[in-house]
Design a protein around this motif. Structure first.
Motif, PDB file in Angstrom:
ATOM      1  N   ALA A  97       0.824  -1.205   0.000  1.00 18.85           N
ATOM      2  CA  ALA A  97       0.000   0.000   0.000  1.00 18.85           C
ATOM      3  C   ALA A  97       0.859   1.256   0.000  1.00 18.85           C
ATOM      4  O   ALA A  97       2.004   1.250   0.451  1.00 18.85           O
ATOM      5  N   ASP A  98       0.285   2.341  -0.512  1.00 10.93           N
ATOM      6  CA  ASP A  98       0.936   3.643  -0.430  1.00 10.93           C
ATOM      7  C   ASP A  98       0.869   4.138   1.010  1.00 10.93           C
ATOM      8  O   ASP A  98      -0.180   4.041   1.660  1.00 10.93           O
ATOM      9  N   PHE A  99       1.982   4.682   1.484  1.00  8.60           N
ATOM     10  CA  PHE A  99       2.062   5.134   2.876  1.00  8.60           C
ATOM     11  C   PHE A  99       2.607   6.548   2.920  1.00  8.60           C
ATOM     12  O   PHE A  99       3.574   6.876   2.210  1.00  8.60           O
ATOM     13  N   SER A 100       1.986   7.385   3.720  1.00  7.54           N
ATOM     14  CA  SER A 100       2.501   8.739   3.923  1.00  7.54           C
ATOM     15  C   SER A 100       2.428   9.075   5.409  1.00  7.54           C
ATOM     16  O   SER A 100       1.516   8.626   6.115  1.00  7.54           O
ATOM     17  N   ARG A 101       3.411   9.850   5.834  1.00  3.68           N
ATOM     18  CA  ARG A 101       3.487  10.262   7.239  1.00  3.68           C
ATOM     19  C   ARG A 101       3.418  11.771   7.312  1.00  3.68           C
ATOM     20  O   ARG A 101       4.130  12.471   6.591  1.00  3.68           O
ATOM     21  N   ILE A 102       2.544  12.263   8.172  1.00  8.18           N
ATOM     22  CA  ILE A 102       2.365  13.699   8.361  1.00  8.18           C
ATOM     23  C   ILE A 102       2.726  14.035   9.802  1.00  8.18           C
ATOM     24  O   ILE A 102       2.079  13.543  10.737  1.00  8.18           O
ATOM     25  N   GLN A 103       3.772  14.822   9.982  1.00  4.62           N
ATOM     26  CA  GLN A 103       4.160  15.270  11.318  1.00  4.62           C
ATOM     27  C   GLN A 103       3.349  16.521  11.658  1.00  4.62           C
ATOM     28  O   GLN A 103       3.518  17.565  11.047  1.00  4.62           O
ATOM     29  N   CYS A 104       2.451  16.389  12.604  1.00  2.75           N
ATOM     30  CA  CYS A 104       1.575  17.500  12.956  1.00  2.75           C
ATOM     31  C   CYS A 104       2.321  18.516  13.823  1.00  2.75           C
ATOM     32  O   CYS A 104       2.991  18.146  14.790  1.00  2.75           O
ATOM     33  N   THR A 105       2.186  19.769  13.459  1.00  2.00           N
ATOM     34  CA  THR A 105       2.773  20.882  14.198  1.00  2.00           C
ATOM     35  C   THR A 105       1.738  21.999  14.260  1.00  2.00           C
ATOM     36  O   THR A 105       0.786  22.030  13.457  1.00  2.00           O
ATOM     37  N   PRO A 106       1.900  22.952  15.180  1.00  6.61           N
ATOM     38  CA  PRO A 106       0.908  24.035  15.283  1.00  6.61           C
ATOM     39  C   PRO A 106       0.768  24.868  14.013  1.00  6.61           C
ATOM     40  O   PRO A 106      -0.304  25.435  13.770  1.00  6.61           O
ATOM     41  N   ASP A 107       1.816  24.955  13.186  1.00  7.23           N
ATOM     42  CA  ASP A 107       1.732  25.773  11.976  1.00  7.23           C
ATOM     43  C   ASP A 107       1.320  24.970  10.739  1.00  7.23           C
ATOM     44  O   ASP A 107       1.344  25.490   9.624  1.00  7.23           O
ATOM     45  N   LEU A 108       0.945  23.706  10.926  1.00  9.46           N
ATOM     46  CA  LEU A 108       0.486  22.885   9.803  1.00  9.46           C
ATOM     47  C   LEU A 108      -0.856  23.403   9.303  1.00  9.46           C
ATOM     48  O   LEU A 108      -1.778  23.635  10.089  1.00  9.46           O
ATOM     49  N   LEU A 109      -0.990  23.583   8.002  1.00 10.04           N
ATOM     50  CA  LEU A 109      -2.206  24.109   7.399  1.00 10.04           C
ATOM     51  C   LEU A 109      -3.019  22.980   6.760  1.00 10.04           C
ATOM     52  O   LEU A 109      -2.462  21.944   6.364  1.00 10.04           O
ATOM     53  N   PRO A 110      -4.346  23.172   6.624  1.00  9.83           N
ATOM     54  CA  PRO A 110      -5.155  22.151   5.939  1.00  9.83           C
ATOM     55  C   PRO A 110      -4.647  21.827   4.539  1.00  9.83           C
ATOM     56  O   PRO A 110      -4.681  20.672   4.110  1.00  9.83           O
ATOM     57  N   SER A 111      -4.148  22.856   3.814  1.00 10.31           N
ATOM     58  CA  SER A 111      -3.638  22.618   2.461  1.00 10.31           C
ATOM     59  C   SER A 111      -2.388  21.749   2.467  1.00 10.31           C
ATOM     60  O   SER A 111      -2.086  21.085   1.466  1.00 10.31           O
TER      61      SER A 111
END
Length: 339
Positions: free
Chosen positions: A79-93
């Motif tokens: 499967a395709d896998f992606s990791r998103i590191q969440c931070t306070p300045d992360l935007l919906p876009s």
């Protein structure tokens, strides 16, 4: 004159279907265990969530192989896998994607964000702002994103694995109760046993684990996962089990009547009907994981904490007395008769 269409029951699973499902799940479990030491509850939670077409929230302190577990499962099923590191300045876009102007063609082109993958790891989701959390949870619910008025369906299967650290509170945004309810399961990851921690060191020493270790060889395909999910929808759930599930969830809303005013004062809000739906879907997936074409009460009991711990809102008295939601859940299960 209009006619009423009556929904036809799905075709029951055959012995060959169960055997094929068991073989695929065993291959995926073995591939998972080849990289992730111990953590049987996490493995079961991920498999159940994947087969039930849901999303899972993993809570623990850092360093307990949550990211490794997510990436290993994705590799095992191609499967395709992606990791998103969440931070306070992360935007919906930054998550769903945006439109970028191409000066050569003098037009805008759409660049899809990392949420457009089969497995999406939202690392430390409680560090993202409320606006960004809402954008991600909308994608989870609708299984699509909207960029400049154009709808972009998410791939199938699609599964979000969100993590949060319960220790650090500075710079975090607590997930609202209504948004927590969107996760099928919430699993609390414990520290490994001593023998498992020693095995981690052994695997790092021989090179089978660590930054330079090889990827897990795929043992299944995306089509296999879709096939397993279709099998889960055909698992038989007896009416007695359905009434049992509804009775359990309704009991969380009236704990005082069932268990007395002392315990009743600890629960401010019980589970919504999403709790019943989660039990129904997760129990069918658990039955397939266990190699059965039907659900038994033990499937429901096995998942009780993961399904309900984030759907019961405790009162201030419970927090002051350090009462855990698992204690309330166990008391409810003891009080409601098992079919």
């Amino acid at each position: 004159m209009t006619s009423t269409r009556i929904a036809q029951p799905s075709t029951p699973l055959t012995a060959d279907d169960v055997e094929r499902a068991t073989a695929a799940i065993d291959r995926i479990s073995d591939a998972f265990s080849s990289r992730v030491v111990g953590q049987e509850r996490v493995r079961t939670a991920l498999l159940v969530t994947l087969l039930a077409e849901g999303h899972v929230l993993l809570e623990s302190v850092p360093g307990l192989a949550k990211t490794l577990a997510a990436s290993t499962l994705a590799q095992a099923v191609s499967a395709d896998f992606s990791r998103i590191q969440c931070t306070p300045d992360l935007l919906p876009s930054d998550i769903i994607g945006t439109q970028v102007y191409d000066p050569r063609r003098h037009e805008f082109e759409t660049q899809l964000g990392p949420v457009h993958a089969n497995f999406v790891l939202l690392d430390e989701i409680n560090r993202a702002s409320a606006k960004t959390q809402s954008a991600m949870l909308e994608a989870m619910q609708e299984r699509q994103t909207s960029i400049a008025g154009t709808i972009h369906p998410l791939p199938s299967p699609f599964m979000v694995l969100a993590t949060q650290n319960p220790i650090e509170e500075e710079g975090t945004y607590v997930l609202p109760h209504a948004q927590m309810d969107r996760f099928l399961l919430k699993e609390v990851v414990d520290y490994p046993e001593e023998v498992d921690e020693l095995m981690v060191l052994d695997r790092i020493g021989d090179g089978t684990l660590g930054q330079h270790s090889e990827r897990v060889a795929p043992v299944a395909t995306i089509h296999d996962v879709v096939d397993l999910q279709a099998m889960v929808r055909r698992v038989y759930v007896d009416p007695a089990i359905r009434r049992y599930v509804v009775s359990l969830v309704r009991a969380t809303r009236h704990v005082g009547h069932l268990l007395g005013p002392e315990l009743g004062a600890y629960v401010e809000i019980g589970s919504s009907p999403r709790g019943s739906i989660a039990f129904f879907q997760a129990a069918r997936a658990m039955a397939v994981v266990q190699g059965r074409h039907y659900v038994i009460p033990e499937d429901v009991r096995e998942l009780r904490h993961a399904v309900l711990r984030h759907r019961i809102h405790l009162s201030f008295e419970a927090l002051a007395d350090r009462v855990r939601p698992e204690s309330i859940i166990d008391a409810v299960f003891r009080a409601v008769p098992t079919p």
